[in-house]
Design an enzyme around this catalytic site. Sequence first.
Site, PDB file in Angstrom:
ATOM      1  CG  PHE A 142      -3.279   6.199  -2.447  1.00  0.00           C
ATOM      2  CD1 PHE A 142      -4.014   5.124  -2.900  1.00  0.00           C
ATOM      3  CD2 PHE A 142      -3.759   6.899  -1.327  1.00  0.00           C
ATOM      4  CE1 PHE A 142      -5.198   4.747  -2.271  1.00  0.00           C
ATOM      5  CE2 PHE A 142      -4.930   6.540  -0.703  1.00  0.00           C
ATOM      6  CZ  PHE A 142      -5.656   5.464  -1.174  1.00  0.00           C
TER       7      PHE A 142
ATOM      8  CG  MET B 180      -0.256  -0.100   2.523  1.00  0.00           C
ATOM      9  SD  MET B 180      -1.224  -1.058   3.662  1.00  0.00           S
ATOM     10  CE  MET B 180      -0.957  -2.693   2.965  1.00  0.00           C
ATOM     11  N   PRO B 181       1.654   1.441  -1.032  1.00  0.00           N
ATOM     12  CG  PRO B 181       3.305   0.912  -2.560  1.00  0.00           C
ATOM     13  CD  PRO B 181       1.898   0.557  -2.175  1.00  0.00           C
ATOM     14  CE1 TYR B 182      -0.339  10.238  -0.715  1.00  0.00           C
ATOM     15  CE2 TYR B 182       1.829  10.785   0.122  1.00  0.00           C
ATOM     16  CZ  TYR B 182       0.604  11.174  -0.379  1.00  0.00           C
ATOM     17  OH  TYR B 182       0.342  12.510  -0.558  1.00  0.00           O
TER      18      TYR B 182
END
Lengths: 64, 64, 64, 64, 64, 64
Positions: A41, A1-3
């Site tokens: 994201f 779940m990188p940003y």
Amino acid sequence: MPYVNIKVTNEGVSPEQKRRLIRGVTQLLVDTLNKDPKTTFVVIDEVSTDNWGIGYKSVTELRA
Amino acid sequence: MPYVNIKVTNEGVSPEQKRRLIRGVTQLLVDTLNKDPKTTFVVIDEVSTDNWGIGYKSVTELRA
Amino acid sequence: MPYVNIKVTNEGVSPEQKRRLIRGVTQLLVDTLNKDPKTTFVVIDEVSTDNWGIGYKSVTELRA
Amino acid sequence: MPYVNIKVTNEGVSPEQKRRLIRGVTQLLVDTLNKDPKTTFVVIDEVSTDNWGIGYKSVTELRA
Amino acid sequence: MPYVNIKVTNEGVSPEQKRRLIRGVTQLLVDTLNKDPKTTFVVIDEVSTDNWGIGYKSVTELRA
Amino acid sequence: MPYVNIKVTNEGVSPEQKRRLIRGVTQLLVDTLNKDPKTTFVVIDEVSTDNWGIGYKSVTELRA
């Protein structure tokens, strides 16, 4: 779940260029870290050249 | 003295909704960590749907 | 698909308190803006008291 | 190669004031940490008073 | 002079993977926006799984 | 009520240097924009040289 947050000066980045940035960064995280694209994201900030400084000067001054 | 940054897409967040976010986050930090509301900052960023990507696509593409 | 970043000083925030912050902020975004919790990110940064300043002083100095 | 982000409310910061912020922060990093100004970035974000909260209230409410 | 911040959970990202992220993001900005790599910054933040939340839960809970 | 975030590589910044950064940035905001120091936050992030890239390379590679 990188940003991922990408900040660039607001000098005419087109919607197609933004889509290429989004696709490219997402693919890089999938390829490098095996991240799930559905929870990756990418947020692009376009910054006024008056508001970005480098080497003591604003980019507006550098472009003048 | 917490600092909270909330990023959402700029799809019609009203001033009243912003006030609810500010009050709610501040109360949460008071209740959970006993922080002082007078030095609790909340900054809301509204991001263009062209500039937010998830799952390889911009939100503009996802909404289309 | 909101992204929330909470910065606090690293003065003993417990895992349970972090879970309460995550749940509380996510619920606030669901209640206020009808966001989908499955794509609501919360990232907590714990900052050394040497590295946080307010009123000309580091928090380390203020606590002394 | 420092990166500095300054967030202030968008209450009439002039281009000259922005240049003073850029010069001043860059000089501070040169003087304090011997950083190279050519790779010192300063990015200024101007935030709507509706979008900045302190003490449970938006700055718009505080100014009213 | 872009600035890119990549946030991922701290689950064993190797130095070689970090170099691949840095090279890949920089190349993407060169190819897409014709940016100068000498003033393209990439900063990677590794976040504890206790400190990252999605869907009301910390990543620590989701991994359990 | 400004918020300033300073990111530098974690190459031995001393507590005294951090205090100088905090004082200097706060004074700059007081002098330039007449801000109140009591609500001026400065947060310093020290980033591993493996995690900071410029010109396609990590700072670890550049220092080698």
